[in-house]
Design a protein around this motif. Sequence first.
Motif, PDB file in Angstrom:
ATOM      1  N   GLU A 189       0.810  -1.227   0.000  1.00 10.42           N
ATOM      2  CA  GLU A 189       0.000   0.000   0.000  1.00 10.42           C
ATOM      3  C   GLU A 189       0.842   1.275   0.000  1.00 10.42           C
ATOM      4  O   GLU A 189       0.357   2.330  -0.383  1.00 10.42           O
ATOM      5  CB  GLU A 189      -0.928   0.039   1.213  1.00 10.42           C
ATOM      6  CG  GLU A 189      -2.000  -1.037   1.219  1.00 10.42           C
ATOM      7  CD  GLU A 189      -1.530  -2.330   1.876  1.00 10.42           C
ATOM      8  OE1 GLU A 189      -0.832  -2.250   2.896  1.00 10.42           O
ATOM      9  OE2 GLU A 189      -1.824  -3.416   1.343  1.00 10.42           O
ATOM     10  N   ASN A 190       2.077   1.210   0.483  1.00  6.71           N
ATOM     11  CA  ASN A 190       2.889   2.432   0.548  1.00  6.71           C
ATOM     12  C   ASN A 190       3.542   2.797  -0.789  1.00  6.71           C
ATOM     13  O   ASN A 190       4.196   3.819  -0.910  1.00  6.71           O
ATOM     14  CB  ASN A 190       3.974   2.305   1.619  1.00  6.71           C
ATOM     15  CG  ASN A 190       3.398   2.368   3.022  1.00  6.71           C
ATOM     16  OD1 ASN A 190       2.200   2.562   3.191  1.00  6.71           O
ATOM     17  ND2 ASN A 190       4.245   2.209   4.025  1.00  6.71           N
ATOM     18  N   THR A 191       3.376   1.941  -1.772  1.00  9.49           N
ATOM     19  CA  THR A 191       3.932   2.239  -3.088  1.00  9.49           C
ATOM     20  C   THR A 191       2.847   2.889  -3.942  1.00  9.49           C
ATOM     21  O   THR A 191       1.669   2.906  -3.574  1.00  9.49           O
ATOM     22  CB  THR A 191       4.361   0.944  -3.804  1.00  9.49           C
ATOM     23  OG1 THR A 191       3.203   0.117  -3.977  1.00  9.49           O
ATOM     24  CG2 THR A 191       5.407   0.192  -3.025  1.00  9.49           C
ATOM     25  N   GLU A 192       3.252   3.394  -5.118  1.00  9.88           N
ATOM     26  CA  GLU A 192       2.248   3.894  -6.067  1.00  9.88           C
ATOM     27  C   GLU A 192       1.722   2.746  -6.933  1.00  9.88           C
ATOM     28  O   GLU A 192       0.661   2.846  -7.541  1.00  9.88           O
ATOM     29  CB  GLU A 192       2.863   5.001  -6.935  1.00  9.88           C
ATOM     30  CG  GLU A 192       2.817   6.374  -6.270  1.00  9.88           C
ATOM     31  CD  GLU A 192       3.657   6.466  -5.001  1.00  9.88           C
ATOM     32  OE1 GLU A 192       3.051   6.452  -3.911  1.00  9.88           O
ATOM     33  OE2 GLU A 192       4.888   6.532  -5.074  1.00  9.88           O
TER      34      GLU A 192
ATOM     35  N   LYS B 270       4.896  19.952  -5.213  1.00  7.84           N
ATOM     36  CA  LYS B 270       5.070  18.758  -4.381  1.00  7.84           C
ATOM     37  C   LYS B 270       4.049  17.675  -4.722  1.00  7.84           C
ATOM     38  O   LYS B 270       2.956  17.965  -5.204  1.00  7.84           O
ATOM     39  CB  LYS B 270       4.882  19.141  -2.907  1.00  7.84           C
ATOM     40  CG  LYS B 270       6.124  19.710  -2.258  1.00  7.84           C
ATOM     41  CD  LYS B 270       5.939  19.655  -0.746  1.00  7.84           C
ATOM     42  CE  LYS B 270       6.875  20.614  -0.035  1.00  7.84           C
ATOM     43  NZ  LYS B 270       6.196  21.302   1.071  1.00  7.84           N
ATOM     44  N   ALA B 271       4.429  16.431  -4.410  1.00  2.00           N
ATOM     45  CA  ALA B 271       3.500  15.307  -4.576  1.00  2.00           C
ATOM     46  C   ALA B 271       2.691  15.161  -3.299  1.00  2.00           C
ATOM     47  O   ALA B 271       3.242  15.242  -2.197  1.00  2.00           O
ATOM     48  CB  ALA B 271       4.281  14.023  -4.838  1.00  2.00           C
ATOM     49  N   ILE B 272       1.382  14.985  -3.441  1.00  2.00           N
ATOM     50  CA  ILE B 272       0.539  14.690  -2.284  1.00  2.00           C
ATOM     51  C   ILE B 272       0.256  13.190  -2.332  1.00  2.00           C
ATOM     52  O   ILE B 272      -0.626  12.724  -3.053  1.00  2.00           O
ATOM     53  CB  ILE B 272      -0.804  15.471  -2.330  1.00  2.00           C
ATOM     54  CG1 ILE B 272      -0.580  16.938  -2.702  1.00  2.00           C
ATOM     55  CG2 ILE B 272      -1.571  15.321  -1.013  1.00  2.00           C
ATOM     56  CD1 ILE B 272       0.124  17.773  -1.654  1.00  2.00           C
ATOM     57  N   TYR B 273       1.055  12.443  -1.550  1.00  4.90           N
ATOM     58  CA  TYR B 273       1.006  10.979  -1.676  1.00  4.90           C
ATOM     59  C   TYR B 273      -0.288  10.372  -1.148  1.00  4.90           C
ATOM     60  O   TYR B 273      -0.640   9.250  -1.491  1.00  4.90           O
ATOM     61  CB  TYR B 273       2.213  10.350  -0.978  1.00  4.90           C
ATOM     62  CG  TYR B 273       3.494  10.549  -1.763  1.00  4.90           C
ATOM     63  CD1 TYR B 273       3.788   9.733  -2.851  1.00  4.90           C
ATOM     64  CD2 TYR B 273       4.386  11.558  -1.430  1.00  4.90           C
ATOM     65  CE1 TYR B 273       4.944   9.915  -3.585  1.00  4.90           C
ATOM     66  CE2 TYR B 273       5.548  11.750  -2.159  1.00  4.90           C
ATOM     67  CZ  TYR B 273       5.822  10.926  -3.232  1.00  4.90           C
ATOM     68  OH  TYR B 273       6.966  11.109  -3.951  1.00  4.90           O
TER      69      TYR B 273
ATOM     70  N   LYS C 107      -0.687   4.298  -9.654  1.00  6.14           N
ATOM     71  CA  LYS C 107      -1.527   5.495  -9.625  1.00  6.14           C
ATOM     72  C   LYS C 107      -0.632   6.707  -9.340  1.00  6.14           C
ATOM     73  O   LYS C 107       0.238   6.647  -8.476  1.00  6.14           O
ATOM     74  CB  LYS C 107      -2.576   5.358  -8.521  1.00  6.14           C
ATOM     75  CG  LYS C 107      -3.589   4.240  -8.776  1.00  6.14           C
ATOM     76  CD  LYS C 107      -4.975   4.826  -8.876  1.00  6.14           C
ATOM     77  CE  LYS C 107      -6.061   3.916  -9.376  1.00  6.14           C
ATOM     78  NZ  LYS C 107      -5.845   2.495  -9.373  1.00  6.14           N
ATOM     79  N   VAL C 108      -0.893   7.779 -10.074  1.00  5.95           N
ATOM     80  CA  VAL C 108      -0.063   8.980  -9.925  1.00  5.95           C
ATOM     81  C   VAL C 108      -0.603   9.833  -8.774  1.00  5.95           C
ATOM     82  O   VAL C 108      -1.800  10.119  -8.731  1.00  5.95           O
ATOM     83  CB  VAL C 108      -0.073   9.790 -11.239  1.00  5.95           C
ATOM     84  CG1 VAL C 108       0.844  11.003 -11.132  1.00  5.95           C
ATOM     85  CG2 VAL C 108       0.336   8.903 -12.410  1.00  5.95           C
TER      86      VAL C 108
ATOM     87  N   ALA D 205      -4.470   6.742 -13.171  1.00  5.66           N
ATOM     88  CA  ALA D 205      -3.547   5.639 -13.438  1.00  5.66           C
ATOM     89  C   ALA D 205      -2.379   6.170 -14.265  1.00  5.66           C
ATOM     90  O   ALA D 205      -2.544   7.109 -15.053  1.00  5.66           O
ATOM     91  CB  ALA D 205      -4.270   4.534 -14.187  1.00  5.66           C
ATOM     92  N   LEU D 206      -1.219   5.600 -14.057  1.00  7.09           N
ATOM     93  CA  LEU D 206      -0.064   5.951 -14.884  1.00  7.09           C
ATOM     94  C   LEU D 206      -0.369   5.555 -16.322  1.00  7.09           C
ATOM     95  O   LEU D 206      -0.863   4.454 -16.584  1.00  7.09           O
ATOM     96  CB  LEU D 206       1.165   5.195 -14.380  1.00  7.09           C
ATOM     97  CG  LEU D 206       2.471   5.410 -15.143  1.00  7.09           C
ATOM     98  CD1 LEU D 206       2.987   6.838 -14.924  1.00  7.09           C
ATOM     99  CD2 LEU D 206       3.519   4.406 -14.694  1.00  7.09           C
TER     100      LEU D 206
END
Lengths: 201, 281, 251
Positions: free
Chosen positions: B62-65, B190-193, B182-183, B199-200
Amino acid sequence: MRNIVMPGDIVAQMPMQLENAYVDEGKTYSKILGMYEEGAKLIIPLEGAWNPRIDDLVVGVVVSAKNFVYEVDLSSFMRSILIGGKFDTRTYKPGEVIEAIVKDVEDRRTIILDRPRTLYGGSLLNVKAVKIPRIIGKNDTMIGQIANATKCTIVVGKNGNIWLKGGDIALATYAIKKVENEAHTSGLTEKIKVMLENSSK
Amino acid sequence: MHCWQFIARQLPARNRKMVLEMGAIDIVKGHYIRELAGKGVREDGRGLLDFRNLVIKPNVLENTEGSAQVDLGGTRVLCGVKLQVESPMDDTPDQGNLIVNSELLPLAHADFEVGPPRPEAIELARVVDRGIRAANCVNLTGLFIEAEKAWSVFVDLYVLNYDGNLFDASSTAAMAALMHTKVPKYENGKAIYSEKKNALKLDSTVVSTTFAKLDNTLMLDPSINEEIESDTRVTIANDGKVVRAMQKGKSGSFSTQEIETLVDVSLGKYGEISKKLEHTR
Amino acid sequence: MASKANKPELIVNGKRLDGRDFGDLRSLTIEASVLRNADGSAYLEWGNNKVLAAVFGPREATPKHMQDPAKAIVKCRYAMAPFSSIGEHGRTGPNRRAMEISKVTQEAFENTIMLTDFPGSEIDIFIEILQSDGGTRAAGITAASVALASAGIHMKDLIYAVSVGKIGEHLVLDLNMIEDNYSDSDMPMAFSPKDEKVLLLQMDGDFSKEEVARAMRMGLDAGKVISKVQKDALLAVYSKAAAGQKQENGA
């Protein structure tokens, strides 16, 4: 009574001389994952490295030869030595597969082998040493039916190395691996029998 | 009935090393594998041009994209994809970056050691990278966000169990993880994770096929024993239409005719693997 | 530690952010024997932590000069995957933190493993943190212990680890990532449940003498649950194995 014990599980409220157990402050504890047979005063390991015993039949590969002293790879952390010469005029070359008997184990570090026999050609298979009794079966039933159905010559080493030659090695390997992986299931001898019959048709 | 009259010899001088050093027992097994190959048979009874069982499990972390775990026979590879806002490269100011890395974890095989990445791990990452890059799977221009800002896509391949053919297992794991990536939302540089929506964007699917050669026998998806004993191997990646990346390994050789045959086989395998990838969606 | 300036309220109405009471563990599941090549292995999920542990050995110690003729040597590697955390891609390779954790973990297991049973050998323990959510060293030790048992390694006990932290004036069990980042104190511990011995102890923050004692008590109490999950994981795999063995031996 038999039940599964884990490292640190108490097996007796008093000190007891028991293989795979230890005594601490007057009580006896298991030091392995195993099956405790109270009657036989025995903890049978369910996993783990081969624990060599005198007279065990083993299968290995000669890795070095020097002045009739041979080092043999038995897939163990212990060193294994075969001493030739004297009355034995045969020699063993590195790369040769041999079967032999454990003559002695020194300081839990060095295995001394005896009564060697070269196994020419064929192939080797490694399985978990704790599964070997199941692969052999009661009175050799399991390995016997595999050898019969596949027409293979099979030598099963207690150390987990199995040598196969001739016949349908692929089928024999598949059957042995199946026994290893399904050692926990019941009716396995029958299941393997059916599998072998269907495959040879 | 087979005839096993050969005597176990010592390892010939030719290079048989792949990822592992050969032990005495591997040599004996190797003789057997070679003997079988001469008869067009494999140790597990598979056809010469069959893959082992392939299982693709997407979204395992879950912590990955994006993530996926692939089992190809006994080989298991985990892939994690991370996205991060970075500056584009100077020579491609309108594109994002793709970074593929692989780790042969010491828990994957008794002979994988702790330490800096081995040449085999670097080769593995680079071959997977080339296939994905050449087939334009990841639309790098689509990763551009604004001046000086673009997404970097980190693809990390974790080899958890080694049982031969890391190339195809890793390539499939990378493809599957990218398909499920998912992007994150982008805001003020900044990225809001915590917020992932789109989807990429992927433009194609690349399928990797690796063949081993023993004497004159060619086989797809070599097992660990076949890989160790093989004289040479080649990885061919394609996108269903054309070849996108190739890598020959080990010191043996192929004839040009053999390569042509294998390219044909590779293209023919595209449907089987790409369908399995599509089914994870 | 994250900046204390934007510290969130970690305890609301006597409950923690994820709804737990002070003494509650997060959900914990372990699966034993998940990898084929390793001699023993375990996969653990603890809260959002995902950890893979594997054991190789006893095998011949290398390099040879490292061999101890009297006992086994233990090597431990704890490593975090570069994709294990929320946010940016991490660095690959071991950092100083990972090396310290590897060392203290190794020492805890040197106490537990019966080293003299395997003279001249080495036993390797590999802990891979695939996903991190606070308390990864405790998760790693708890998983590695199951992996060691499933490798058939001789041990005195099945050890476990857990951490106790302090939020405000409250001692809380098993910190998650947010609590770990913003809490005032943290004390990871590993225990041998058989005799309640402390095998790993680290701490930073501020604990009174009384709080240290209470934190250890909380860690020991939590062990009842953790040990059960560990044993159940092994039983799930091996109770069937035992049944098969019984039958074949003609019992």
